[in-house]
Design a protein around this motif. Structure first.
Motif, PDB file in Angstrom:
ATOM      1  N   TRP A   1      30.743  58.384  43.964  1.00  0.00           N
ATOM      2  CA  TRP A   1      29.987  57.125  44.048  1.00  0.00           C
ATOM      3  C   TRP A   1      30.845  55.960  43.555  1.00  0.00           C
ATOM      4  N   GLN A   2      31.480  56.180  42.381  1.00  0.00           N
ATOM      5  CA  GLN A   2      32.333  55.126  41.795  1.00  0.00           C
ATOM      6  C   GLN A   2      33.503  54.799  42.714  1.00  0.00           C
ATOM      7  N   ASP A   3      34.159  55.832  43.238  1.00  0.00           N
ATOM      8  CA  ASP A   3      35.334  55.596  44.094  1.00  0.00           C
ATOM      9  C   ASP A   3      34.953  54.802  45.343  1.00  0.00           C
ATOM     10  N   VAL A   4      33.837  55.188  45.966  1.00  0.00           N
ATOM     11  CA  VAL A   4      33.425  54.513  47.206  1.00  0.00           C
ATOM     12  C   VAL A   4      33.108  53.043  46.916  1.00  0.00           C
ATOM     13  N   LEU A   5      32.396  52.794  45.838  1.00  0.00           N
ATOM     14  CA  LEU A   5      32.066  51.398  45.526  1.00  0.00           C
ATOM     15  C   LEU A   5      33.316  50.612  45.119  1.00  0.00           C
ATOM     16  N   GLN A   6      34.259  51.304  44.470  1.00  0.00           N
ATOM     17  CA  GLN A   6      35.507  50.632  44.060  1.00  0.00           C
ATOM     18  C   GLN A   6      36.326  50.210  45.284  1.00  0.00           C
ATOM     19  N   VAL A   7      36.532  51.165  46.203  1.00  0.00           N
ATOM     20  CA  VAL A   7      37.406  50.890  47.352  1.00  0.00           C
ATOM     21  C   VAL A   7      36.712  49.972  48.373  1.00  0.00           C
ATOM     22  N   ASN A   8      35.420  50.208  48.611  1.00  0.00           N
ATOM     23  CA  ASN A   8      34.720  49.480  49.685  1.00  0.00           C
ATOM     24  C   ASN A   8      34.166  48.135  49.234  1.00  0.00           C
ATOM     25  N   LEU A   9      33.934  47.961  47.932  1.00  0.00           N
ATOM     26  CA  LEU A   9      33.243  46.744  47.477  1.00  0.00           C
ATOM     27  C   LEU A   9      33.980  45.989  46.356  1.00  0.00           C
ATOM     28  N   THR A  10      34.207  46.668  45.229  1.00  0.00           N
ATOM     29  CA  THR A  10      34.754  45.948  44.071  1.00  0.00           C
ATOM     30  C   THR A  10      36.190  45.484  44.329  1.00  0.00           C
ATOM     31  N   GLY A  11      36.998  46.368  44.930  1.00  0.00           N
ATOM     32  CA  GLY A  11      38.367  45.971  45.261  1.00  0.00           C
ATOM     33  C   GLY A  11      38.393  44.740  46.168  1.00  0.00           C
ATOM     34  N   PRO A  12      37.692  44.795  47.315  1.00  0.00           N
ATOM     35  CA  PRO A  12      37.655  43.614  48.187  1.00  0.00           C
ATOM     36  C   PRO A  12      37.109  42.361  47.484  1.00  0.00           C
ATOM     37  N   MET A  13      36.127  42.532  46.596  1.00  0.00           N
ATOM     38  CA  MET A  13      35.589  41.368  45.879  1.00  0.00           C
ATOM     39  C   MET A  13      36.678  40.745  44.997  1.00  0.00           C
ATOM     40  N   LEU A  14      37.370  41.586  44.217  1.00  0.00           N
ATOM     41  CA  LEU A  14      38.406  41.064  43.311  1.00  0.00           C
ATOM     42  C   LEU A  14      39.574  40.462  44.103  1.00  0.00           C
ATOM     43  N   MET A  15      39.901  41.111  45.219  1.00  0.00           N
ATOM     44  CA  MET A  15      40.987  40.583  46.047  1.00  0.00           C
ATOM     45  C   MET A  15      40.618  39.213  46.609  1.00  0.00           C
ATOM     46  N   THR A  16      39.387  39.096  47.098  1.00  0.00           N
ATOM     47  CA  THR A  16      38.934  37.822  47.666  1.00  0.00           C
ATOM     48  C   THR A  16      38.962  36.722  46.602  1.00  0.00           C
ATOM     49  N   GLN A  17      38.465  37.078  45.414  1.00  0.00           N
ATOM     50  CA  GLN A  17      38.426  36.102  44.309  1.00  0.00           C
ATOM     51  C   GLN A  17      39.839  35.572  44.009  1.00  0.00           C
ATOM     52  N   ALA A  18      40.798  36.517  43.913  1.00  0.00           N
ATOM     53  CA  ALA A  18      42.167  36.120  43.572  1.00  0.00           C
ATOM     54  C   ALA A  18      42.807  35.296  44.694  1.00  0.00           C
ATOM     55  N   LEU A  19      42.421  35.587  45.952  1.00  0.00           N
ATOM     56  CA  LEU A  19      43.079  34.940  47.093  1.00  0.00           C
ATOM     57  C   LEU A  19      42.444  33.599  47.484  1.00  0.00           C
ATOM     58  N   MET A  20      41.301  33.266  46.898  1.00  0.00           N
ATOM     59  CA  MET A  20      40.624  32.010  47.293  1.00  0.00           C
ATOM     60  C   MET A  20      41.549  30.780  47.218  1.00  0.00           C
ATOM     61  N   PRO A  21      42.299  30.597  46.137  1.00  0.00           N
ATOM     62  CA  PRO A  21      43.166  29.411  46.098  1.00  0.00           C
ATOM     63  C   PRO A  21      44.204  29.404  47.220  1.00  0.00           C
ATOM     64  N   VAL A  22      44.657  30.604  47.637  1.00  0.00           N
ATOM     65  CA  VAL A  22      45.666  30.688  48.701  1.00  0.00           C
ATOM     66  C   VAL A  22      45.010  30.464  50.067  1.00  0.00           C
ATOM     67  N   LEU A  23      43.783  30.945  50.215  1.00  0.00           N
ATOM     68  CA  LEU A  23      43.028  30.714  51.463  1.00  0.00           C
ATOM     69  C   LEU A  23      42.702  29.227  51.616  1.00  0.00           C
ATOM     70  N   ARG A  24      42.481  28.575  50.486  1.00  0.00           N
ATOM     71  CA  ARG A  24      42.147  27.139  50.515  1.00  0.00           C
ATOM     72  C   ARG A  24      43.327  26.286  50.972  1.00  0.00           C
ATOM     73  N   LYS A  25      44.538  26.831  50.873  1.00  0.00           N
ATOM     74  CA  LYS A  25      45.735  26.072  51.287  1.00  0.00           C
ATOM     75  C   LYS A  25      45.836  25.945  52.810  1.00  0.00           C
ATOM     76  N   ALA A  26      45.144  26.835  53.541  1.00  0.00           N
ATOM     77  CA  ALA A  26      45.192  26.763  55.008  1.00  0.00           C
ATOM     78  C   ALA A  26      44.214  25.694  55.492  1.00  0.00           C
ATOM     79  N   ALA A  27      44.512  25.108  56.655  1.00  0.00           N
ATOM     80  CA  ALA A  27      43.614  24.088  57.208  1.00  0.00           C
ATOM     81  C   ALA A  27      42.235  24.698  57.474  1.00  0.00           C
ATOM     82  N   HIS A  28      42.231  25.910  58.045  1.00  0.00           N
ATOM     83  CA  HIS A  28      41.006  26.684  58.267  1.00  0.00           C
ATOM     84  C   HIS A  28      41.346  28.128  57.959  1.00  0.00           C
TER      85      HIS A  28
END
Ligand code: NDP
Length: 247
Positions: free
Chosen positions: A118-145
């Motif tokens: 249960w933990q592994d599935v939620l880590q790989v499918n949800l928590t990892g992508p959430m943390l990755m998205t959070q960290a990448l927001m400033p870099v995504l904001r640098k693009a026009a779209h």
């Protein structure tokens, strides 16, 4: 929408990160984005698989990709912050983020679901992508779209017996997509989900070992939607969960 014809140069000059880029749908997406002109950042668990995709892209003389070996199961916030810093230093921005990596974790009756699975599935499918998205927001904001695409599933919309941890992870993925889409509405960042539908990959074969895989759509059959959501023709699409195999 039932299909989309992408121009050959749709993704020219775009930098797109694909997770799970070494196999299945993610591999096809990475090759397809590169074929349409993108510089693709290939992220995944098994380096040999990423290297094979890298070689295929280079042999086709598409833009040279980058490789990021990372296991979402063990990755910490620091890994994602380092990833963001590296992308910023190398490319100056991120135009697209495809969260495709995922695990099934095995099907089991509810009373037999193991806590560690249960933990592994939620880590790989949800928590990892959430943390990755959070960290990448400033870099995504640098693009026009920029476009963030999460990968959902039919069982992320309607629960199904024995699919416990996987189904819950995909419901939560839909919820995360909706929350982000609302929060960033009106900004340069759009957030959507793709539900691939039954597709001929090793994950599908593990879930349905007895079915005839030849009757299933291939990852290539889905790519029209992946292209649409990554390209600028979808700039006004936000907060949607779209089917790659619409009825
Ligand atoms: P595959 O199992 O074929 O590929 C999954 C990819 O994710 C692989 O590249 C794998 O890397 C990577 N991955 C798995 N675990 C990790 C990890 N811990 N860290 C980094 N990368 C990891 O699956 P599909 O291509 O079928 O699935 C792709 C997405 O589509 C998933 O999110 C899945 O839930 C979803 N989906 C698939 C459907 C289908 O019918 N195939 C239907 C509905 C949704 P490696 O090979 O190195 O382990």
């Amino acid at each position: 929408m039932k299909s989309y014809q992408a121009p050959a140069n749709l993704l020219t000059d775009k930098v797109i990160l694909v997770t799970g880029a070494g196999d299945g749908i993610g591999k096809e997406a990475a090759l397809t984005f590169a074929r349409h002109g993108a510089t693709v950042i290939l992220l995944g668990k098994t380096t040999d698989k990423l290297t094979a995709v890298y070689d295929e892209i280079c042999a086709s003389q598409w833009p040279e990709p980058a490789i990021v070996p990372l296991d979402l199961k063990g990755a910490s916030q620091k890994h994602y912050q380092d990833l963001a810093a590296t992308i910023l230093a190398e490319f100056g921005r991120l135009d697209g983020l495809l969260h495709n990596a995922g695990i099934l974790g095995g099907l089991a009756p509810f009373e037999h679901i193991k806590a560690d699975i249960w933990q592994d599935v939620l880590q790989v499918n949800l928590t990892g992508p959430m943390l990755m998205t959070q960290a990448l927001m400033p870099v995504l904001r640098k693009a026009a779209h920029s476009s963030i695409v999460f990968t959902s599933s039919g069982v992320g919309r309607q629960g199904r017996a024995y699919w416990g941890s996987y189904a819950v992870s995909k419901f939560a993925t839909e919820g995360l997509m909706q929350t982000l889409a609302d929060e960033y509405a009106g900004s340069s960042i759009r957030v959507n989900c793709i539900n691939p539908g039954a597709t001929r990959t090793s994950m599908r074969a593990r879930a349905y070992p007895a079915e005839n895989a030849q009757k299933l759509k291939t990852p290539a059959d889905l790519m029209w939607l992946y292209l649409y959501l990554m390209g600028d023709d979808s700039i006004n699409i936000n907060g949607q969960s779209l089917d790659a195999q619409p009825k």
